[in-house]
Design a protein around this motif. Sequence first.
Motif, PDB file in Angstrom:
ATOM      1  N   SER A  53       0.751  -1.222  -0.035  1.00 22.72           N
ATOM      2  CA  SER A  53      -0.092  -0.007   0.034  1.00 22.72           C
ATOM      3  C   SER A  53       0.764   1.325   0.095  1.00 22.72           C
ATOM      4  CB  SER A  53      -0.880   0.011   1.378  1.00 22.72           C
ATOM      5  OG  SER A  53      -0.174   0.107   2.576  1.00 22.72           O
ATOM      6  N   ASP A  54       0.335   2.156  -0.586  1.00 23.63           N
ATOM      7  CA  ASP A  54       1.258   3.734  -0.497  1.00 23.63           C
ATOM      8  C   ASP A  54       1.360   3.885   1.021  1.00 23.63           C
ATOM      9  OD1 ASP A  54       2.217   5.921  -1.922  1.00 23.63           O
ATOM     10  OD2 ASP A  54       0.823   6.915  -0.706  1.00 23.63           O
ATOM     11  N   GLU A  55       0.648   3.782   1.997  1.00 20.29           N
ATOM     12  CA  GLU A  55       0.875   3.767   3.341  1.00 20.29           C
ATOM     13  C   GLU A  55       1.865   3.354   3.884  1.00 20.29           C
ATOM     14  OE1 GLU A  55      -1.347   3.915   7.656  1.00 20.29           O
ATOM     15  OE2 GLU A  55      -2.689   3.402   5.850  1.00 20.29           O
ATOM     16  N   LYS A  56       2.138   2.145   3.646  1.00 14.87           N
ATOM     17  CA  LYS A  56       3.037   1.351   3.933  1.00 14.87           C
ATOM     18  C   LYS A  56       4.700   1.633   3.419  1.00 14.87           C
ATOM     19  CE  LYS A  56       4.927  -1.848   6.546  1.00 14.87           C
ATOM     20  NZ  LYS A  56       5.108  -2.005   8.111  1.00 14.87           N
ATOM     21  N   GLN A 112       5.309   4.690   2.174  1.00 19.38           N
ATOM     22  CA  GLN A 112       5.696   5.729   2.858  1.00 19.38           C
ATOM     23  C   GLN A 112       6.494   5.785   3.901  1.00 19.38           C
ATOM     24  OE1 GLN A 112       5.898   8.143   0.671  1.00 19.38           O
ATOM     25  NE2 GLN A 112       4.665   7.444  -0.928  1.00 19.38           N
ATOM     26  N   GLU A 113       5.816   4.645   4.965  1.00 23.76           N
ATOM     27  CA  GLU A 113       6.263   4.498   6.136  1.00 23.76           C
ATOM     28  C   GLU A 113       7.805   3.937   5.988  1.00 23.76           C
ATOM     29  OE1 GLU A 113       5.757   0.832   9.200  1.00 23.76           O
ATOM     30  OE2 GLU A 113       3.865   1.806   8.427  1.00 23.76           O
ATOM     31  N   THR A 131      10.284   6.557   4.941  1.00 28.59           N
ATOM     32  CA  THR A 131      10.739   7.307   6.101  1.00 28.59           C
ATOM     33  C   THR A 131      11.633   6.707   6.757  1.00 28.59           C
ATOM     34  OG1 THR A 131       8.636   8.924   5.844  1.00 28.59           O
ATOM     35  CG2 THR A 131      10.026   8.703   7.827  1.00 28.59           C
TER      36      THR A 131
END
Length: 136
Positions: free
Chosen positions: A104-107, A109-110, A113
Amino acid sequence: MKRNATAVWQGSLKDGAGKLTTQSKTLDNTQYSFKTRFEEGVGTNPEELVAAAHAGCFTMQLSAFLTQEGHNIEFIETRCDIDLQDGTIVSSELNLTAKIEGISDEKFQELVTKAEKNCPISKLFNAKITSTAKLV
């Protein structure tokens, strides 16, 4: 693990020239000068080398984190822009494009970072610096 590189400089800042050699010989008497650093000259410069190091290190760190999470990596392409202003590197900007299966995009991006904060070159920007000098 320790790695090394050697810089040899001859002459004044503006009219002189230097050569860089790395332990692996990937750079072997590679030219650098005032023109390659501040104008348009043939050769490399310290900021370009820092950009290459940060892009490479960050990309490998992100690859490690993605692999740990079980994701298949088709590719990660990272560009690093080093901003030198008034004799100080003020930022290192990482811009990347990646094709990763099943994330997922959320994972993603995590993990980006996390890699940004944990790659050794990112950590270097806050490192202790020492020197030993002798005149001959």
